[in-house]
Scaffold this motif. Sequence first.
Motif, mmCIF file in Angstrom:
data_model
loop_
_atom_site.group_PDB
_atom_site.id
_atom_site.type_symbol
_atom_site.label_atom_id
_atom_site.label_comp_id
_atom_site.label_asym_id
_atom_site.label_seq_id
_atom_site.Cartn_x
_atom_site.Cartn_y
_atom_site.Cartn_z
ATOM 1 N N GLN A 451 -7.809 -85.136 -53.405
ATOM 2 C CA GLN A 451 -6.523 -84.633 -52.969
ATOM 3 C C GLN A 451 -5.294 -85.292 -53.514
ATOM 4 O O GLN A 451 -4.138 -84.645 -53.770
ATOM 5 C CB GLN A 451 -6.464 -85.024 -51.302
ATOM 6 C CG GLN A 451 -7.627 -84.190 -50.694
ATOM 7 C CD GLN A 451 -7.846 -84.532 -49.002
ATOM 8 O OE1 GLN A 451 -6.975 -85.296 -48.623
ATOM 9 N NE2 GLN A 451 -9.143 -84.152 -48.792
ATOM 10 N N GLU A 454 -4.515 -83.873 -56.909
ATOM 11 C CA GLU A 454 -3.578 -82.775 -56.502
ATOM 12 C C GLU A 454 -2.215 -82.771 -55.869
ATOM 13 O O GLU A 454 -1.438 -82.330 -56.523
ATOM 14 C CB GLU A 454 -4.245 -81.858 -55.334
ATOM 15 C CG GLU A 454 -5.901 -81.224 -56.137
ATOM 16 C CD GLU A 454 -6.517 -80.564 -54.781
ATOM 17 O OE1 GLU A 454 -6.034 -80.438 -53.815
ATOM 18 O OE2 GLU A 454 -7.760 -80.213 -55.091
ATOM 19 N N ALA A 455 -2.185 -83.934 -55.171
ATOM 20 C CA ALA A 455 -0.968 -84.251 -54.472
ATOM 21 C C ALA A 455 0.252 -84.756 -55.692
ATOM 22 O O ALA A 455 1.338 -84.567 -55.645
ATOM 23 C CB ALA A 455 -1.169 -85.230 -53.390
ATOM 24 N N SER A 458 1.373 -81.948 -57.459
ATOM 25 C CA SER A 458 2.206 -81.197 -56.889
ATOM 26 C C SER A 458 3.532 -81.744 -56.734
ATOM 27 O O SER A 458 4.522 -81.332 -56.864
ATOM 28 C CB SER A 458 1.671 -80.873 -55.450
ATOM 29 O OG SER A 458 2.589 -80.367 -54.514
ATOM 30 N N ARG A 459 3.591 -83.157 -56.745
ATOM 31 C CA ARG A 459 4.785 -83.921 -56.803
ATOM 32 C C ARG A 459 5.578 -83.768 -58.026
ATOM 33 O O ARG A 459 6.849 -83.644 -58.041
ATOM 34 C CB ARG A 459 4.512 -85.361 -56.629
ATOM 35 C CG ARG A 459 5.459 -86.315 -56.329
ATOM 36 C CD ARG A 459 5.096 -87.826 -56.792
ATOM 37 N NE ARG A 459 4.693 -87.847 -57.995
ATOM 38 C CZ ARG A 459 3.953 -89.088 -58.534
ATOM 39 N NH1 ARG A 459 3.416 -89.792 -57.793
ATOM 40 N NH2 ARG A 459 3.285 -89.065 -59.840
ATOM 41 N N ALA A 461 5.370 -81.224 -59.882
ATOM 42 C CA ALA A 461 6.097 -79.850 -59.893
ATOM 43 C C ALA A 461 7.228 -79.927 -58.947
ATOM 44 O O ALA A 461 8.164 -79.222 -59.584
ATOM 45 C CB ALA A 461 5.017 -78.953 -59.573
ATOM 46 N N LEU A 462 7.153 -80.636 -58.125
ATOM 47 C CA LEU A 462 8.441 -80.714 -57.067
ATOM 48 C C LEU A 462 9.418 -81.323 -57.665
ATOM 49 O O LEU A 462 10.675 -81.154 -57.399
ATOM 50 C CB LEU A 462 7.716 -81.408 -55.701
ATOM 51 C CG LEU A 462 7.009 -80.613 -54.885
ATOM 52 C CD1 LEU A 462 6.625 -81.396 -53.645
ATOM 53 C CD2 LEU A 462 7.780 -79.210 -54.160
ATOM 54 N N SER A 465 11.198 -79.081 -60.052
ATOM 55 C CA SER A 465 11.770 -77.909 -59.152
ATOM 56 C C SER A 465 13.181 -78.753 -58.579
ATOM 57 O O SER A 465 14.157 -78.155 -58.347
ATOM 58 C CB SER A 465 10.893 -77.553 -57.953
ATOM 59 O OG SER A 465 9.882 -76.956 -58.508
#
Length: 552
Positions: A451, A454-455, A458-459, A461-462, A465
């Motif tokens: 997890q 994955e986090a 995701s971070r 990618a954030l 962004s």
Amino acid sequence: MSKKHKRTNKVVKSGQFSSAELTALSPGQKGVTVAKMPLLRDQQFGVSTPCGAEPIFVHSSFRASSTWLWNKLRSTPNTLAYYEIFHESLATMDLKQAATNSYSAWRSKHPCSAPYFLEYTPLLRATGGIPAYDASMAFSRFVPADGLDGHLSLEETIYVDGLLRNAHANQKIPVLTCTRTLGRVRALRKAYGGTVIFLHRNLFHQWASYSSLALAGNSYFMDTINSIVKSSRHDSFISWLDDWFSSRIASPENEQMFQVFLLLHLYLYAHAFDAADLVVDVTALAADKNARLSIEQALSNLVHSAVDLFDVRTDFEQSVFCVGRIPDFRDTIEQFTKVIVGTCLTDESVTFVCQMKDKALEEWDRHEFFIRGARSAHVTEIAELNIERDNFAAQLSEASASRDALHHSLAELASERDNLAAQLSEASASRDALHHSLAGLASERDNLAAQLSEASASRDALHRSLAELASERDSLAAQLSEASASRDALHHSLAELASERDNLVAQLSEASASRDALHHSLAGLASERDNLVAQLSEALAAQDADCRGGIA
């Protein structure tokens, strides 16, 4: 001897009739009773067998050849012969126990045969035991609650009814044998009628069988004496017997135990004799061929099939009790016997009791005659053996004490071992629980790591962004600044336009007021016009009227 009232029915005794006389006995005569019911043809014996025939009861004591006679009746084709109908084991017996309970399971001296309780197996409950039977029927109800001349309990009646129904359903003559029915012979006769057979042997020979088995380690039969006495104290004679010989010991070496055995049997036998249709003396059968042939014929008539007692035999096993004062010993038996004969119902039973007592004591005398010399010759040897026995007993006592101490130490060590084993078991269980928890935590860790990975992705990618959003924000901020300046200019233009609008509104208000005044004036002029038009119309009307009048 006082005169007793006579029996109204003939009792067949061993050797009383010849074979020809027994054959000639009518079916309604006691001893050869045949039920008046539908008959089935018996090809082997050449006679008809009653369907639903009256029962045959065989009453005896233990070690009196009852199993031998039961097996003889069992082997005939027309009977269904139950073994020991009140045996205590019937309360819990299952199919496996029924299949293994036989002559070969113990030192029985019984004839070879199928397992004893085979006939009961169709009646066994799935949970074990025979319906309606209770173990209290073995000894606790040995003598009915209302005495030797009393009645069966309801439970006993229901149970025996079931046995009879089973035999009749199989179209067989019910034969019910037992060594636990001597106290309820009359009760069973009252309830069911039928034919009552009383079987016995020389009482001293019977005692020797009890004694031999007890010396070999099987005290069951010796113990039945006290079981019967203690459970039958509601009978005054048995209670007296129990109290008088209260110091007896249930041992083959105890003379009081023999006296209780003998007197109890004489008392029970007296009442069984009076209730019997056929009395079978196994000792007499073994010694007298004519007696055997008479009983064979009587039994054959009862079961409608040949009964052969050729293998009847008598033996003597072992008696070891030693009498201290023989005159006292014998006279005590004589005095109790006088009381017993006072309870007899017939002169025949009085004679029977006295003969049974005399024959038992004769055999005891004969036994003493043969062993007394050997006993005297071995007194010194016995004394020396007793000294050795006492020495061995002392050594055994010391060894026993040492053994007990070792057992105590062993028990303590075993207890410590058990405690350590319990602690080890608890520690092992705790360790296993921790291993299980650790495996669970490792699994949770791996899940959390996945997890987290994955986090992190995701971070990232954030963050990308967010950078793009920050650039868009700056661009929008510049556009907003331009829009704000444009908005301010528009606000200024709007303020000017609002001022112009307010001036125009004021002018419009004034124009509206002027318009309203004009409208009012116009309305007044219209009214005046309307009045003038009306007046003109009236004037014209009047003029027209005048003109029409002038013409006229």
